[in-house]
Design an enzyme around this catalytic site. Structure first.
Site, PDB file in Angstrom:
ATOM      1  CG  HIS A 100       5.057  -0.396 -15.853  1.00 25.21           C
ATOM      2  ND1 HIS A 100       6.234   0.316 -15.829  1.00 25.21           N
ATOM      3  CD2 HIS A 100       4.579  -0.367 -14.582  1.00 25.21           C
ATOM      4  CE1 HIS A 100       6.450   0.755 -14.593  1.00 25.21           C
ATOM      5  NE2 HIS A 100       5.455   0.362 -13.820  1.00 25.21           N
ATOM      6  CB  ILE A 101      -0.814  -3.572 -16.340  1.00 24.55           C
ATOM      7  CG1 ILE A 101      -0.432  -5.063 -16.426  1.00 24.55           C
ATOM      8  CG2 ILE A 101      -0.922  -2.956 -17.721  1.00 24.55           C
ATOM      9  CD1 ILE A 101      -1.525  -5.952 -17.033  1.00 24.55           C
ATOM     10  N   GLY A 102       1.137  -3.226 -13.250  1.00 26.95           N
ATOM     11  CA  GLY A 102       1.084  -3.668 -11.854  1.00 26.95           C
ATOM     12  C   GLY A 102      -0.025  -3.014 -11.047  1.00 26.95           C
ATOM     13  NE  ARG A 153       5.507   0.566   0.402  1.00 25.79           N
ATOM     14  CZ  ARG A 153       6.370   1.537   0.699  1.00 25.79           C
ATOM     15  NH1 ARG A 153       6.318   2.150   1.852  1.00 25.79           N
ATOM     16  NH2 ARG A 153       7.290   1.920  -0.181  1.00 25.79           N
TER      17      ARG A 153
HETATM   18  P1  NAP Z   1       9.272  -0.997  -0.428  1.00 28.68           P
HETATM   19  O1  NAP Z   1       8.192  -1.209   0.575  1.00 28.68           O
HETATM   20  O2  NAP Z   1      10.241   0.113  -0.204  1.00 28.68           O
HETATM   21  O3  NAP Z   1      10.056  -2.382  -0.575  1.00 28.68           O
HETATM   22  C1  NAP Z   1      11.242  -2.507  -1.264  1.00 28.68           C
HETATM   23  C2  NAP Z   1      12.072  -3.600  -0.620  1.00 28.68           C
HETATM   24  O4  NAP Z   1      13.256  -3.761  -1.380  1.00 28.68           O
HETATM   25  C3  NAP Z   1      12.481  -3.282   0.809  1.00 28.68           C
HETATM   26  O5  NAP Z   1      12.209  -4.386   1.619  1.00 28.68           O
HETATM   27  C4  NAP Z   1      13.964  -3.034   0.717  1.00 28.68           C
HETATM   28  O6  NAP Z   1      14.689  -3.522   1.821  1.00 28.68           O
HETATM   29  C5  NAP Z   1      14.338  -3.865  -0.486  1.00 28.68           C
HETATM   30  N1  NAP Z   1      15.581  -3.377  -1.084  1.00 28.68           N
HETATM   31  C6  NAP Z   1      15.877  -2.145  -1.521  1.00 28.68           C
HETATM   32  N2  NAP Z   1      17.137  -2.087  -1.980  1.00 28.68           N
HETATM   33  C7  NAP Z   1      17.634  -3.335  -1.802  1.00 28.68           C
HETATM   34  C8  NAP Z   1      18.880  -3.918  -2.049  1.00 28.68           C
HETATM   35  N3  NAP Z   1      19.875  -3.198  -2.582  1.00 28.68           N
HETATM   36  N4  NAP Z   1      19.068  -5.214  -1.724  1.00 28.68           N
HETATM   37  C9  NAP Z   1      18.068  -5.927  -1.164  1.00 28.68           C
HETATM   38  N5  NAP Z   1      16.862  -5.435  -0.911  1.00 28.68           N
HETATM   39  C10 NAP Z   1      16.648  -4.153  -1.215  1.00 28.68           C
HETATM   40  O7  NAP Z   1       8.663  -0.754  -1.864  1.00 28.68           O
HETATM   41  P2  NAP Z   1       7.312  -1.386  -2.492  1.00 28.68           P
HETATM   42  O8  NAP Z   1       6.177  -0.490  -2.218  1.00 28.68           O
HETATM   43  O9  NAP Z   1       7.245  -2.801  -2.084  1.00 28.68           O
HETATM   44  O10 NAP Z   1       7.675  -1.249  -4.046  1.00 28.68           O
HETATM   45  C11 NAP Z   1       8.789  -1.912  -4.589  1.00 28.68           C
HETATM   46  C12 NAP Z   1       9.034  -1.489  -6.013  1.00 28.68           C
HETATM   47  O11 NAP Z   1       8.048  -2.070  -6.851  1.00 28.68           O
HETATM   48  C13 NAP Z   1       8.898   0.004  -6.295  1.00 28.68           C
HETATM   49  O12 NAP Z   1      10.079   0.702  -5.969  1.00 28.68           O
HETATM   50  C14 NAP Z   1       8.598   0.049  -7.781  1.00 28.68           C
HETATM   51  O13 NAP Z   1       9.779   0.192  -8.514  1.00 28.68           O
HETATM   52  C15 NAP Z   1       7.977  -1.313  -8.052  1.00 28.68           C
HETATM   53  N6  NAP Z   1       6.564  -1.205  -8.443  1.00 28.68           N
HETATM   54  C16 NAP Z   1       6.177  -1.640  -9.674  1.00 28.68           C
HETATM   55  C17 NAP Z   1       4.851  -1.562 -10.049  1.00 28.68           C
HETATM   56  C18 NAP Z   1       4.406  -2.050 -11.390  1.00 28.68           C
HETATM   57  O14 NAP Z   1       3.480  -1.481 -11.961  1.00 28.68           O
HETATM   58  N7  NAP Z   1       4.974  -3.111 -11.902  1.00 28.68           N
HETATM   59  C19 NAP Z   1       3.902  -1.027  -9.169  1.00 28.68           C
HETATM   60  C20 NAP Z   1       4.314  -0.607  -7.919  1.00 28.68           C
HETATM   61  C21 NAP Z   1       5.657  -0.702  -7.557  1.00 28.68           C
HETATM   62  P3  NAP Z   1      14.686  -2.799   3.252  1.00 28.68           P
HETATM   63  O15 NAP Z   1      13.243  -2.751   3.689  1.00 28.68           O
HETATM   64  O16 NAP Z   1      15.477  -3.719   4.079  1.00 28.68           O
HETATM   65  O17 NAP Z   1      15.262  -1.450   3.056  1.00 28.68           O
END
Ligand code: NAP
Length: 326
Positions: free
Chosen positions: A292-294, A163
């Site tokens: 950490h203000i994403g 996402r």
């Molecule tokens: P998401 O939709 O699940 O996307 C994560 C992506 O990472 C997916 O495309 C997944 O691949 C890929 N992935 C997972 N494990 C992998 C691996 N071993 N090798 C390669 N690719 C891998 O999650 P999201 O909603 O985008 O969020 C991602 C992360 O951002 C969260 O888990 C969180 O830790 C972080 N986040 C941080 C903040 C902040 O405040 N900084 C805010 C929100 C989120 P597949 O689709 O192919 O499985």
């Protein structure tokens, strides 16, 4: 003490989650709240979860087997105010039949936006330049002063094309990069529409001018950005991490930045959080760090609170949650 046995007991791990969500929870549940806005200490968490049917928590609360065990057999739902679930022992939850609700989607745009802010601030040295205005470093105009790489004609590599990664890619397009590359566990059909190309991790890190981590923290991604990877990156690379601090070996990142193996880094997430004021990484000029203000925009945080509360209520009622970890 619960005098109304008809309502489930929920433990909320801090007092300042947006009221919009907490009010939803209050209608259906009896709430006990940790009344301190610092992270609840483990021993207090262990005491407060006893006998609860649900826990409303966030990324700084480690919900491990010990916490689940302390809560006991009535615990049915964990609702986390986050999309990342690396702080929860999901396997143990599954084993115990505990459902886990989280908050994807509602924070995607806000986090992508912050990632872009960090990317621009790092490439164009915005914080470093801003400091000069206040500290007398701004003298006469100089042609090479405060120059950094631009996004135009760059190769942007996104690690984790879910996402947030996809939304970051879309936001990069108007900056006219030469190419957008991505690595994920699976190839994404939507990539073609965005104009992004799937490559293996090794290709991503060796050919990109900008590498952006948008993956979750899991067993495969922990410390994936380490000395070996930084050494193989271009020396001019800008590394951005808005995922989790744990995907980076921070000491290796420090050395890579200090020794000029990579050009600069922008981090919204670190190890630990908060960073200690004497952390050596804070002495580097070529790093931009945000705390950490994403997802920290007002509407997003309200939405996250609503989704977390609804996940808990629906989960306790045995209904489909808005977003459940599967
Ligand atoms: P998401 O939709 O699940 O996307 C994560 C992506 O990472 C997916 O495309 C997944 O691949 C890929 N992935 C997972 N494990 C992998 C691996 N071993 N090798 C390669 N690719 C891998 O999650 P999201 O909603 O985008 O969020 C991602 C992360 O951002 C969260 O888990 C969180 O830790 C972080 N986040 C941080 C903040 C902040 O405040 N900084 C805010 C929100 C989120 P597949 O689709 O192919 O499985």
């Amino acid at each position: 003490m619960n005098l109304d046995n008809s309502k489930p007991n929920v433990f909320v791990t801090r007092p300042d989650f947006p009221e919009v969500g907490i009010n939803i929870l209050k209608e259906k549940c009896l709430i006990t709240t940790w009344n301190n806005s610092s992270v609840i200490p483990k021993e207090e968490l262990l005491k407060h979860v006893v006998g609860k049917q649900a826990i409303f928590c966030y990324s700084a609360n480690k919900i491990d087997a010990e916490v689940l065990e302390a809560a006991g057999p009535y615990l049915k739902v964990i609702g986390t105010f986050s999309v990342g679930c690396d702080h929860i022992n999901l396997k143990e939850c599954q084993k115990r039949g505990i459902r886990v609700g989280y908050t994807p989607d509602v924070l995607t745009d806000a986090t992508a936006e912050l990632t872009m802010a960090l990317l621009l601030a790092t490439t164009r040295r915005l914080i470093e330049a801003n400091k000069q205005v206040y500290t007398g470093g701004w003298s006469s105009w100089s042609p090479k002063w405060m120059c950094g790489p631009g996004l135009k004609d760059s190769v942007i590599g996104i690690f984790g094309f879910g996402r947030i990664g996809q939304e970051v890619a879309k936001r990069c397009v108007p900056f006219k990069p030469k190419q957008i590359l991505y690595t994920s566990r699976t190839e994404k059909e939507v990539a073609e529409e965005i104009g992004a190309k799937y490559v293996e991790f090794k290709v991503l890190v060796t050919s990109s001018d900008i590498v952006i981590a948008c993956c979750p923290l899991n067993d495969e991604t922990r410390n994936i950005f380490n000395k070996n990877v930084f050494t193989n990156m271009k020396k001019s690379v800008v590394f951005i991490n808005s995922s989790r601090g744990g995907v980076v070996d921070q000491e290796d990142l420090y050395n890579a930045l200090k020794n000029g193996n990579i050009y600069a880094a922008g981090l919204d997430v670190t190890t630990p959080e908060p960073l200690q004021l004497d952390d050596p990484i804070l002495t580097l000029p070529n790093i931009v760090i945000s705390p950490h203000i994403g997802s920290a925009n007002i509407a997003t945080r309200n939405d996250m609170s609503i989704v977390t509360a609804k996940n808990i209520v629906l989960g306790l009622q045995g209904q489909e949650m808005i977003s459940e970890v599967k």
